[in-house]
Design a protein around this motif. Structure first.
Motif, PDB file in Angstrom:
ATOM      1  N   SER A 189      -4.851   9.852  -1.568  1.00 52.04           N
ATOM      2  CA  SER A 189      -5.160   8.696  -2.399  1.00 52.04           C
ATOM      3  C   SER A 189      -4.266   7.550  -1.955  1.00 52.04           C
ATOM      4  O   SER A 189      -3.182   7.775  -1.400  1.00 52.04           O
ATOM      5  CB  SER A 189      -4.901   9.016  -3.873  1.00 52.04           C
ATOM      6  OG  SER A 189      -5.032   7.859  -4.681  1.00 52.04           O
ATOM      7  N   THR A 209       0.838  -1.193   0.000  1.00 50.85           N
ATOM      8  CA  THR A 209       0.000   0.000   0.000  1.00 50.85           C
ATOM      9  C   THR A 209       0.874   1.244   0.000  1.00 50.85           C
ATOM     10  O   THR A 209       1.791   1.373   0.804  1.00 50.85           O
ATOM     11  CB  THR A 209      -0.910   0.042   1.249  1.00 50.85           C
ATOM     12  OG1 THR A 209      -1.769  -1.098   1.242  1.00 50.85           O
ATOM     13  CG2 THR A 209      -1.775   1.304   1.228  1.00 50.85           C
ATOM     14  N   ASP A 220      -9.783  10.134  -1.524  1.00 52.64           N
ATOM     15  CA  ASP A 220     -10.558  10.836  -0.505  1.00 52.64           C
ATOM     16  C   ASP A 220     -10.296  12.323  -0.679  1.00 52.64           C
ATOM     17  O   ASP A 220      -9.272  12.843  -0.219  1.00 52.64           O
ATOM     18  CB  ASP A 220     -10.146  10.359   0.899  1.00 52.64           C
ATOM     19  CG  ASP A 220     -11.033  10.935   1.993  1.00 52.64           C
ATOM     20  OD1 ASP A 220     -11.622  12.021   1.793  1.00 52.64           O
ATOM     21  OD2 ASP A 220     -11.125  10.309   3.074  1.00 52.64           O
ATOM     22  N   THR A 232      -7.884   4.303  -4.239  1.00 55.85           N
ATOM     23  CA  THR A 232      -8.953   5.036  -3.575  1.00 55.85           C
ATOM     24  C   THR A 232      -8.601   6.515  -3.578  1.00 55.85           C
ATOM     25  O   THR A 232      -7.427   6.892  -3.648  1.00 55.85           O
ATOM     26  CB  THR A 232      -9.146   4.559  -2.121  1.00 55.85           C
ATOM     27  OG1 THR A 232      -7.940   4.774  -1.391  1.00 55.85           O
ATOM     28  CG2 THR A 232      -9.518   3.083  -2.079  1.00 55.85           C
ATOM     29  N   GLU A 246     -14.856  10.312  -8.238  1.00 56.33           N
ATOM     30  CA  GLU A 246     -14.806   8.875  -8.003  1.00 56.33           C
ATOM     31  C   GLU A 246     -14.132   8.596  -6.665  1.00 56.33           C
ATOM     32  O   GLU A 246     -13.281   9.369  -6.217  1.00 56.33           O
ATOM     33  CB  GLU A 246     -14.041   8.169  -9.132  1.00 56.33           C
ATOM     34  CG  GLU A 246     -14.708   8.341 -10.494  1.00 56.33           C
ATOM     35  CD  GLU A 246     -13.865   7.771 -11.616  1.00 56.33           C
ATOM     36  OE1 GLU A 246     -12.668   8.108 -11.700  1.00 56.33           O
ATOM     37  OE2 GLU A 246     -14.418   6.985 -12.412  1.00 56.33           O
ATOM     38  N   ARG A 247     -14.483   7.478  -6.063  1.00 50.68           N
ATOM     39  CA  ARG A 247     -13.906   7.154  -4.757  1.00 50.68           C
ATOM     40  C   ARG A 247     -12.984   5.943  -4.813  1.00 50.68           C
ATOM     41  O   ARG A 247     -12.080   5.802  -3.992  1.00 50.68           O
ATOM     42  CB  ARG A 247     -15.020   6.891  -3.734  1.00 50.68           C
ATOM     43  CG  ARG A 247     -15.796   8.147  -3.389  1.00 50.68           C
ATOM     44  CD  ARG A 247     -14.904   9.185  -2.725  1.00 50.68           C
ATOM     45  NE  ARG A 247     -15.545  10.487  -2.674  1.00 50.68           N
ATOM     46  CZ  ARG A 247     -15.214  11.497  -3.486  1.00 50.68           C
ATOM     47  NH1 ARG A 247     -14.279  11.334  -4.418  1.00 50.68           N
ATOM     48  NH2 ARG A 247     -15.815  12.645  -3.378  1.00 50.68           N
ATOM     49  N   GLU A 248     -13.239   5.065  -5.782  1.00 52.92           N
ATOM     50  CA  GLU A 248     -12.439   3.840  -5.855  1.00 52.92           C
ATOM     51  C   GLU A 248     -12.433   3.324  -7.280  1.00 52.92           C
ATOM     52  O   GLU A 248     -13.445   3.432  -7.988  1.00 52.92           O
ATOM     53  CB  GLU A 248     -13.045   2.795  -4.912  1.00 52.92           C
ATOM     54  CG  GLU A 248     -12.242   1.533  -4.749  1.00 52.92           C
ATOM     55  CD  GLU A 248     -12.781   0.641  -3.636  1.00 52.92           C
ATOM     56  OE1 GLU A 248     -13.078   1.161  -2.540  1.00 52.92           O
ATOM     57  OE2 GLU A 248     -12.914  -0.578  -3.875  1.00 52.92           O
ATOM     58  N   LYS A 249     -11.270   2.792  -7.690  1.00 50.28           N
ATOM     59  CA  LYS A 249     -11.178   2.145  -8.997  1.00 50.28           C
ATOM     60  C   LYS A 249     -10.292   0.925  -8.885  1.00 50.28           C
ATOM     61  O   LYS A 249      -9.359   0.892  -8.076  1.00 50.28           O
ATOM     62  CB  LYS A 249     -10.599   3.118 -10.051  1.00 50.28           C
ATOM     63  CG  LYS A 249     -11.602   4.120 -10.568  1.00 50.28           C
ATOM     64  CD  LYS A 249     -11.051   4.907 -11.710  1.00 50.28           C
ATOM     65  CE  LYS A 249     -11.300   4.239 -13.027  1.00 50.28           C
ATOM     66  NZ  LYS A 249     -11.043   5.135 -14.161  1.00 50.28           N
ATOM     67  N   HIS A 250     -10.607  -0.039  -9.722  1.00 53.13           N
ATOM     68  CA  HIS A 250      -9.836  -1.269  -9.725  1.00 53.13           C
ATOM     69  C   HIS A 250      -9.297  -1.519 -11.131  1.00 53.13           C
ATOM     70  O   HIS A 250      -9.941  -1.187 -12.130  1.00 53.13           O
ATOM     71  CB  HIS A 250     -10.715  -2.456  -9.324  1.00 53.13           C
ATOM     72  CG  HIS A 250     -11.240  -2.366  -7.936  1.00 53.13           C
ATOM     73  ND1 HIS A 250     -10.731  -3.138  -6.899  1.00 53.13           N
ATOM     74  CD2 HIS A 250     -12.220  -1.609  -7.389  1.00 53.13           C
ATOM     75  CE1 HIS A 250     -11.399  -2.856  -5.785  1.00 53.13           C
ATOM     76  NE2 HIS A 250     -12.305  -1.946  -6.051  1.00 53.13           N
ATOM     77  N   ARG A 296      -5.793  -1.481  -6.775  1.00 50.69           N
ATOM     78  CA  ARG A 296      -6.976  -0.799  -6.258  1.00 50.69           C
ATOM     79  C   ARG A 296      -6.556   0.593  -5.825  1.00 50.69           C
ATOM     80  O   ARG A 296      -5.626   0.741  -5.046  1.00 50.69           O
ATOM     81  CB  ARG A 296      -7.578  -1.576  -5.087  1.00 50.69           C
ATOM     82  CG  ARG A 296      -8.723  -0.851  -4.385  1.00 50.69           C
ATOM     83  CD  ARG A 296      -9.272  -1.699  -3.250  1.00 50.69           C
ATOM     84  NE  ARG A 296     -10.155  -0.910  -2.386  1.00 50.69           N
ATOM     85  CZ  ARG A 296      -9.859  -0.550  -1.132  1.00 50.69           C
ATOM     86  NH1 ARG A 296      -8.718  -0.911  -0.575  1.00 50.69           N
ATOM     87  NH2 ARG A 296     -10.718   0.157  -0.420  1.00 50.69           N
TER      88      ARG A 296
END
Lengths: 113, 111
Positions: B72, B20, B66, B64, B53-57, B62
């Protein structure tokens, strides 16, 4: 392979000299961007061209200039070179004027002695 | 000053673990992008996330976003040795503005 080509791959020159870096964007891309990457400054945006016209300017020195030609290839000219200009110079291209996905070339490594 | 700042500067994990990386920025943005760079090579675009947008894969990635915290994160699941690279976040204030890159996170995945 991103489809963006840059020449030359390596360039070694002396202080005070002038060099030209060349970039060919991906087929169909109208925007070209130039970046400088060095250990101390990181990746710095220099300039953007869209369809032959300058669209955005970043931390580009007055000793540096660029242009985009009618066939959409671009050249970055660096003059009165200093030791601190030693860096990787990247060209990137994108389809449109807006800054979405950029496709980067392999870079030109410039060494100023 | 740079718009985006990644954290940590360097990360070392075992193959199979998740990685992460975080990115914080200072002003409002139109979109935020993540790029990967293998040593001395050109950057490769990984994913773009827009301010609404809040999340994409994308595959094992992944992302995110905020916007209230101006941050991010990029999650790489089930990491592989081939994921070893530097990862950069890049922010765009308006859709026609320049892209500002952060200093990057150096990820090492140990086989």
């Amino acid at each position: 392979d991103s489809g963006v080509t840059q020449t030359p791959k390596h360039l070694i020159t002396a202080t005070g000299q002038r060099v030209t870096l060349r970039c060919s964007p991906r087929s169909g891309d109208l925007s070209v961007y130039w970046y400088q990457q060095s250990l101390d400054q990181g990746l710095q945006f220099l300039i953007q061209y869209y369809n032959g016209e300058e669209r955005a300017k970043g931390n580009i020195l007055e000793r540096f200039s660029a242009q985009q030609f009618p066939d959409l290839h671009s050249e970055l000219n660096l003059s009165s070179l200093e030791l601190g200009d030693s860096a990787l110079y990247f060209c990137a291209s994108s389809v449109a004027r807006s800054t979405d996905t950029q496709y980067f070339g392999p870079g030109t490594r410039l060494t100023v002695l | 000053s740079q718009q985006g700042e990644e954290d940590p500067q360097a990360l070392s994990i075992q193959e199979g673990e998740n990685a992460t990386m975080n990115c914080s920025y200072k002003t409002s943005i139109n979109n935020l992008q993540w790029y990967r760079q293998n040593s001395g090579r050109g950057l490769v675009h990984l994913i773009l996330i827009r301010s609404n947008e809040r999340e994409k894969h994308s595959g094992r990635l992944r992302v995110t976003l905020d916007t209230s915290k101006k941050s991010s994160s990029l999650l790489i699941t089930a990491s592989r040795a081939a994921d070893t690279a530097s990862y950069f976040c890049a922010t765009v204030k308006t859709s026609y503005d320049k892209v500002i890159f952060g200093p990057g996170t150096s990820l090492s995945v140990i086989p």
